[in-house]
Enzyme design. Structure first.
Site, PDB file in Angstrom:
ATOM      1  N   HIS A 203       0.845  -1.191   0.000  1.00 57.93           N
ATOM      2  CA  HIS A 203       0.000   0.000   0.000  1.00 57.93           C
ATOM      3  C   HIS A 203       0.880   1.240   0.000  1.00 57.93           C
ATOM      4  CE1 HIS A 203       0.543   1.541   4.169  1.00 57.93           C
ATOM      5  NE2 HIS A 203       0.791   0.270   4.466  1.00 57.93           N
ATOM      6  N   CYS A 204       0.354   2.310  -0.605  1.00 58.59           N
ATOM      7  CA  CYS A 204       1.018   3.605  -0.543  1.00 58.59           C
ATOM      8  C   CYS A 204       0.202   4.482   0.399  1.00 58.59           C
ATOM      9  CB  CYS A 204       1.142   4.214  -1.942  1.00 58.59           C
ATOM     10  SG  CYS A 204      -0.430   4.464  -2.772  1.00 58.59           S
ATOM     11  N   ALA A 205       0.239   5.775   0.230  1.00 58.92           N
ATOM     12  CA  ALA A 205      -0.440   6.669   1.170  1.00 58.92           C
ATOM     13  C   ALA A 205      -1.953   6.559   1.100  1.00 58.92           C
ATOM     14  CB  ALA A 205      -0.020   8.116   0.894  1.00 58.92           C
ATOM     15  N   THR A 206      -2.479   6.222  -0.077  1.00 56.04           N
ATOM     16  CA  THR A 206      -3.945   6.207  -0.230  1.00 56.04           C
ATOM     17  C   THR A 206      -4.504   4.943  -0.859  1.00 56.04           C
ATOM     18  OG1 THR A 206      -3.771   7.282  -2.404  1.00 56.04           O
ATOM     19  CG2 THR A 206      -4.010   8.732  -0.491  1.00 56.04           C
ATOM     20  N   ARG A 207      -3.647   4.090  -1.429  1.00 57.12           N
ATOM     21  CA  ARG A 207      -4.162   2.981  -2.239  1.00 57.12           C
ATOM     22  C   ARG A 207      -3.599   1.632  -1.841  1.00 57.12           C
ATOM     23  NH1 ARG A 207      -2.139   5.647  -7.616  1.00 57.12           N
ATOM     24  NH2 ARG A 207      -0.990   6.850  -6.075  1.00 57.12           N
TER      25      ARG A 207
END
Length: 483
Positions: free
Chosen positions: A25-29
């Site tokens: 995961h990244c910051a939002t996804r």
């Protein structure tokens, strides 16, 4: 919010844990690599309030959950799938294996150029600032700010020096990044880049003039005449040389005895690659790069508004495929050779596409009564206007279809307009409202008008298509009741 329940519902919707080969995961996804994307129950994901949008790119299926939520959901998701903690880089590498050869080539270019974009953006924006100071008629009729205020001349000169650095020494940046991407030592790549812009060589920008005067310096070695010409502002020569360097280094690492590896491998790698660069690779790729640049400029100058319309119409579909990452290399070459090209027209067209996507999304915000769509459209629309279109394009416009049609129509009209006025950028930057600072000073007004045109057309067409869709749906329902 029950994060465990959300993770379970998402896992079910994407086909179960057996369909997941990698996850991060990244910051939002959530970034997932799935064995079979056709097994996804897209409707189930769309009906989840927590899911702000989904899209597939670069071999990854990404689910937008938002900051603060995605990390909590991922913890449970990783436990349910039995996957260990992975980085986004690991997932990118896993996703890349699913790409076809063309997609892999585009990803390679992206991997090389994306890390050096900040340096190019900084130099380009400084170049834009210098143009603001030195451009005539921008603020004062018949004069530049430097002409009107001579005490600013040295400031402009200093800014110009800072701005040129990234482009004068571009081969060093590309050499480092490309050699690392090709599996070699990036510091050897940087050394190769330094060799290609060494001050003892004829400056690459003066090569054409020296050829006309028959004054190109050469090395006379064993009967060979090797031109002593540097490669300032070039892209293809250093890409090819970096690839050769990485392969030679990798080969030598395998055959050179470990006791001599640190001594012989760097020495032979740089010497052999440097020799090949100045005798064969450099001259050939310099010519190829010049042909590519000349071809692009010719196409732009020849096709004019029609070419701008077509490119603007196709830009967003190209983004969907991920092929737009290949434009970074082209833009870098256009900007590096700005004296001949005048800048990058690609930036202006990308801006028109992004503005149009944002306008279409905001049109959806205006007409929809769905609270979830409103929440997604408001943030995504503003984001697109600032240059980030993925949430708008994948989260709203492609799902509803008619906003995407409105967006590409707006993009086409806006792109035709900026092409008519030869709007070009002197720097990379955010292709949206903030991009004004990247545009040539004498083209800022047409750029702003172009954005307004793209916005107005995309917004209006989306509203019209929405009303037609609603009317058609109402007629279908009416006919069904009568029947």
């Amino acid at each position: 919010m029950n994060h465990k329940k959300i993770a379970k519902e998402i896992l079910t919707a994407i086909g179960g844990k057996d369909n997941v080969s990698a996850a991060a995961h990244c910051a939002t996804r959530l970034r997932l690599v799935l064995n079979d994307e056709s097994a996804i129950d897209q409707g189930a994901l769309d009906n989840m309030d927590v899911v702000k949008g989904t899209f597939s790119t670069g071999g990854q299926y990404q689910i937008i959950l938002g900051s603060g939520t995605v990390n909590e959901v991922y913890k449970h998701f990783a436990t349910m799938t039995g996957l260990s903690e992975m980085s986004t880089k690991d997932v990118k590498e896993a996703g890349a294996k699913k790409l076809n050869p063309i997609q892999q080539f585009v990803k390679m270019l992206s991997d090389i150029f994306v890390p050096i974009i900040p340096a190019i953006v900084a130099g380009g924006l400084l170049m834009g600032l210098n143009n603001v100071l030195t451009a005539q008629d921008l603020f004062i009729d018949g004069k530049s700010l430097v002409d009107a205020y001579p005490n600013m001349a040295d400031l402009a000169a200093l800014i110009n020096t800072f701005a040129n650095a990234a482009f004068v020494f571009l081969p060093i940046l590309i050499g480092f990044s490309a050699t690392q991407r090709f599996g070699g030592n990036p510091y050897l790549g940087a050394a190769l880049g330094m060799l290609m812009v060494h001050p003892d060589l004829l400056n690459g920008y003066n090569y054409a003039d020296a050829m006309l005067k028959n004054e190109v310096p050469v090395w006379h070695i064993f009967g060979l005449d090797i031109e002593k010409v540097a490669y300032q502002g070039t892209v293809l020569p250093v890409l090819a040389a970096s690839f050769i360097l990485a392969k030679i280094e990798t080969f030598l690492r395998r055959i050179v005895p470990s006791a001599l590896d640190n001594l012989l491998t760097p020495l032979l790698s740089i010497f052999i690659t440097g020799l090949l660069t100045f005798t064969i690779v450099g001259p050939l790729t310099r010519s190829a790069g010049n042909l590519l640049t000349d071809g692009i400029v010719w196409m732009y100058d020849t096709t004019g508004v029609i070419g701008g319309l077509i490119f603007g119409l196709l830009y967003a579909p190209i983004v969907i495929t991920g092929m737009h990452h290949s434009f970074i290399a082209v833009e870098t070459q256009l900007l590096a050779d700005i004296a001949k090209t005048g800048g990058s027209f690609l930036f202006a067209i990308a801006t028109m596409s992004n503005i149009a996507q944002g306008a279409a999304t905001l049109a959806v915000l205006k007409i929809t009564k769905d609270a979830k769509v409103k929440g997604t459209a408001s943030a995504a629309g503003i984001s697109a206007l600032l240059g980030i279109t993925e949430p708008a394009m994948f989260g709203v416009n492609l799902k509803l279809r008619y906003p995407f049609i409105g967006a590409i129509v707006g993009s086409a009209v806006g792109s035709g307009f900026v092409t008519l006025f030869k709007v070009k950028a002197v720097a990379l930057g955010a292709a949206g409202l903030p991009g004004i600072i990247s545009i040539r000073p004498d083209k800022i007004v047409p750029y702003i008008i172009g954005m307004a045109v793209a916005f107005a057309v995309a917004f209006t067409v989306t509203i019209v298509l929405a009303k037609r869709a609603a009317k058609k749906e109402a007629n279908i329902r009416k006919e069904g009741i009568v029947a």
